[in-house]
Scaffold this active site. Sequence first.
Site, mmCIF file in Angstrom:
data_model
loop_
_atom_site.group_PDB
_atom_site.id
_atom_site.type_symbol
_atom_site.label_atom_id
_atom_site.label_comp_id
_atom_site.label_asym_id
_atom_site.label_seq_id
_atom_site.Cartn_x
_atom_site.Cartn_y
_atom_site.Cartn_z
ATOM 1 N N GLY A 1 -7.864 5.397 -8.064
ATOM 2 C CA GLY A 1 -7.275 5.534 -6.737
ATOM 3 C C GLY A 1 -6.431 6.780 -6.679
ATOM 4 N N LYS A 2 -5.883 7.025 -5.490
ATOM 5 C CA LYS A 2 -5.078 8.230 -5.324
ATOM 6 C C LYS A 2 -3.959 7.941 -4.347
ATOM 7 C CE LYS A 2 -5.413 13.039 -3.710
ATOM 8 N NZ LYS A 2 -4.006 13.026 -3.401
ATOM 9 N N VAL B 1 -4.783 7.821 -10.033
ATOM 10 C CA VAL B 1 -4.670 6.730 -10.994
ATOM 11 C C VAL B 1 -6.006 6.636 -11.718
ATOM 12 C CG1 VAL B 1 -4.284 4.272 -11.330
ATOM 13 C CG2 VAL B 1 -3.081 5.488 -9.516
ATOM 14 N N ASP C 1 8.710 -1.087 0.384
ATOM 15 C CA ASP C 1 7.342 -0.825 0.846
ATOM 16 C C ASP C 1 6.449 -2.024 0.515
ATOM 17 O OD1 ASP C 1 5.411 0.581 2.189
ATOM 18 O OD2 ASP C 1 4.944 1.936 0.529
#
Length: 924
Positions: free
Chosen positions: A614-615, A621, A733
């Site tokens: 992922g990013k 990642v 978050d």
Amino acid sequence: MPRAMATSPWLLLLCVAAGVVLQARAQPDSKGFISIDCGLSGETGYVDDTTKLFFLPDKGFIDAGTNHNISAEYVTPTMGKSWYNLRSFAGAGAGTRNCYTLRSLVSGLKYIVRAKFKYGNYDGLDLLPVFDLYIGVNYWHPVNISGPSAAMFVEAIVVVPDDFVQVCLVDTGAGTPFISGLDLRPLKRTLYPEVTVAQGLTLMNRLNLGQTNESFIVRYPDDPHDRLWFPYVDTVTWAEISTPQKVETIDTDRYEAPSAVLRTAVMPRNVSGDIELTWPSEPTPMDPSPGYVIILHFAELEVLRRNALRELTIVLNDQPWYPFGIKPAYLYDIPAYKGSPFRYTQFNLSVKTTSNATLPPIINAAEIFTVFPTTNLGTNSQDVSAITAIKAKYHVSKNWMGDPCAPKAMVWDRLTCSYGAIGSRPRITSLNLSSSGLIGDISSSFVNLTAIQYLDLSNNNLIGSIPDALSQLPLLTVLDLSGNQLNGSIPSGLHKRIQDGSLDLRYGNNPNLCTDGNSCQPHAKKKSKLALYVVVPAVLLVVIVSVTILLICLLKQNKHGSMDNSIIPKNETIMSNSTVNNASSNSSLRRLESRRFTYKELEMITNNFQQVLGKGGFGYVYNGFLEDGTQVAVKLRSHSSNQGVKEFLAEAQILTRIHHMNLVSMIGYCKDGEYMALVYEYMSEGTLQEHIEGTNRNGACLPWTHRLRIALESAQGLEYLHKGCNPPLIHRDVKATNILLNARLEARIADFGLSKAFNSNDTHVSTNTLVGTPGYVDPEYQMTMQPTAKSDVYSFGVVLLELVTGKPAILRVPVPVNIIQWARQRLAQGNIEAVVDTRMHGHYDVNTVWKVANIALKCTAQSSVQRPNMTDVVAQLRECIELENGCSRDDANNGIYTGTRGNDPNMSYDSYTSDQSTNSEPFG
Ligand SMILES: *[C@@H]1O[C@H](CO)[C@@H](O)[C@H](O)[C@H]1NC(C)=O
Ligand SMILES: *[C@@H]1O[C@H](CO)[C@@H](O)[C@H](O)[C@H]1NC(C)=O
Ligand SMILES: *[C@@H]1O[C@H](CO)[C@@H](O)[C@H](O)[C@H]1NC(C)=O
Ligand SMILES: *[C@@H]1O[C@H](CO)[C@@H](O)[C@H](O)[C@H]1NC(C)=O
Ligand SMILES: *[C@@H]1O[C@H](CO)[C@@H](O)[C@H](O)[C@H]1NC(C)=O
Ligand SMILES: *[C@@H]1O[C@H](CO)[C@@H](O)[C@H](O)[C@H]1NC(C)=O
Ligand SMILES: *[C@@H]1O[C@H](CO)[C@@H](O)[C@H](O)[C@H]1NC(C)=O
């Protein structure tokens, strides 16, 4: 059939003369209540026996009228003390309008205003008066006293536009206005959304159906807003049902009927019959066809047998309210209401059973209101304050009551106003107080009448000097000060205005005034202060530079681990000494598990950073495997990252110190030259988001029992951050993409890059940037910029709604709508089916779904004080799981869910790329 409350006697007056006497102040009490016993003589109030509310005498609220006692023949033993006396407004001196002013209110808030009347032949004339009531400058309702012993009240719910409200009695030439009592009760903003700045509600009836004790009126403290709920049951056609249990409100924010009212209900004795309520419209002189707002409450009070169904529809004058049936929820209220008011001459309301139902319909409570416009605006508030101060200073005894300019027909004597455009407040444009016996100096309040054009103070006994500040009145063209005892000289500012021809100043016949033709000793230097306006900004914006604090979550068990190298070089320390209990423990606090990796090792683990999971804001990642085969996720900080080193280190700091089974755990980190990375346990099932969306590999739908468990586990993780850490942490978050699932679908909270420590004494932290993700951000945080633990609670509420509905935080249907709003609307109509994820195909226990939905609504209350804390949420979710388990449902193991996402780890973190976080991070 419901009696019109405004014209019907109270069934019972429970109060007896009360004992305790306290000093009264014309102020709301700690609950914001004001209870006035009109006509009570003396300065002291008393505590009412029944309600334990404190009643004030009306002295501080009005300066007109006279006190009277009702005739002895109308005094009854059960009658409350506040009915014994009243204030009436007779004679020429009283004027046509007389007003009570209730102060220290919150501008823009909703209030219940209740005016009470009992004539009791106080004047010995046996003349029942008819008069009008106004709230502020808006016509409210007529009062038509129906009999000498009648105890009546008129109640409204209004938005109060100023920090005060006036209740005015207006003589219409049909008898002397009087009043026995006046109550004011604040409401939460979210209650009664029908009430706006432009529209108020007048109560016609408020019924507690199924309460058989005709003397039992529910009010404060059973109703925290002190609404009065009257018992109503038609024993011939209705059967009563009741429960000793607490009945809760699902939609906490709309009507909040109290449990004491909801606990009873009626149903037709004839199983196939309807419940019918009928009443005629009651026109008023101002509104021949008033709009009616009707609110009905339904809550199931019986445990229904399997296969039994109670489902009802509401029909008003042969028109159904909703296209679907309402299934009352067990021990939860479902209010039914319509957005816009009904205008009929006759109201025939039926609650019917649907064709599929096996049980008769029920109804627990009803509120019926008419609407009235509140569009007239009061005079500009600075003008009001100024003219009020002037009235007080000079003891002006004209008809100066109520609003100075509005309504137009009641403008004060000697005053002229401009009314301007619709939506603007009237302004005072001229004031003629000539020959009015004014004594003293010229009030500085005249300077605050900033729209005044004509000011005549001639022929009074004004003394002292002329304030130069009067020259600052921009529109003033005539100022007449002649015929007074003023001294000093004409101030320079006024001189200029005279010279440039913008002001006609008349000052003749002031023997002590120094004028051009009349030289005299210069007085002590003119107080130039008067001519100066000191502008003080109303709001000082203080930008608080956030200080990152070292976050230490003490490990309860593992304090002895050691780590040789701090990942934080001395010169970029983010530690604050105060939070470190003891400096020598610095290294001993490190967890053993936190291994330090070199960049070379990371290259090996990730096979040269081959596979991206992922990013996010920090960079990519990567998938990796440790020497022993353990799968890991490696988050490598990219050099181009817009995320500071600080946030990256903050996360590392937190993760090395906290440990909880519902928080994602860090295996190690890398701080090798410029390279920085975090190594996490691999969460094979990816994010909760993918599972909710059904974009996980097999597209399967999470069964309800799994959803419940995930909810509880995530809640436990958050609770630990808030309560188990020292100092506590705010995540900031919380969202479905930051809840990760492992192979056993156990939930872990991830992404601590935005977390902040807060002091529990402090309850909030100040930061100067808003962080979070659209759809999840606490509106209060958005306003104040101060995140609190309750901000996380709010975001978690959104996650709960996603779990229930299977829908994203922001729906596009077709316009973007917040899931809270979307769900709240449907739940308020009792329509759980319209909300629950249809992919569960009904495989859930309705009661636990309701309960979770209710928790979610509470978590997402607008105001943070109304939200539960995470400990409460955890406890409630546990109850849900127990309830669900106790439910011996065959569905539970009948899951259509097959669990695993297979071996394609590419899927795991894909959703990060579409992450909408304003400050997003790829993983953990
Ligand atoms: C009303 O009755 C009270 C108590 O009996 C008495 O103190 C008061 O003076 C009376 N007020 C008037 C206006 O007669
Ligand atoms: C007041 O009520 C009485 C009886 O209900 C009615 O006859 C009368 O017309 C009403 N007066 C006004 C001014 O509405
Ligand atoms: C009815 O309610 C009144 C007021 O709460 C109470 O005093 C009375 O005892 C009740 N009567 C019965 C029969 O419960
Ligand atoms: C019960 O209600 C149904 C439908 O309104 C009606 O047909 C029936 O006669 C009623 N029965 C009794 C006993 O009143
Ligand atoms: C209400 O019911 C009454 C009696 O059943 C009937 O006469 C009247 O027409 C109905 N009114 C409306 C508006 O439906
Ligand atoms: C009654 O149940 C059937 C079968 O579940 C359903 O198709 C129908 O829509 C239901 N009718 C009503 C009025 O709810
Ligand atoms: C004039 O208005 C200002 C602002 O509303 C207020 O602060 C001040 O007290 C007022 N002065 C007087 C004398 O009324």
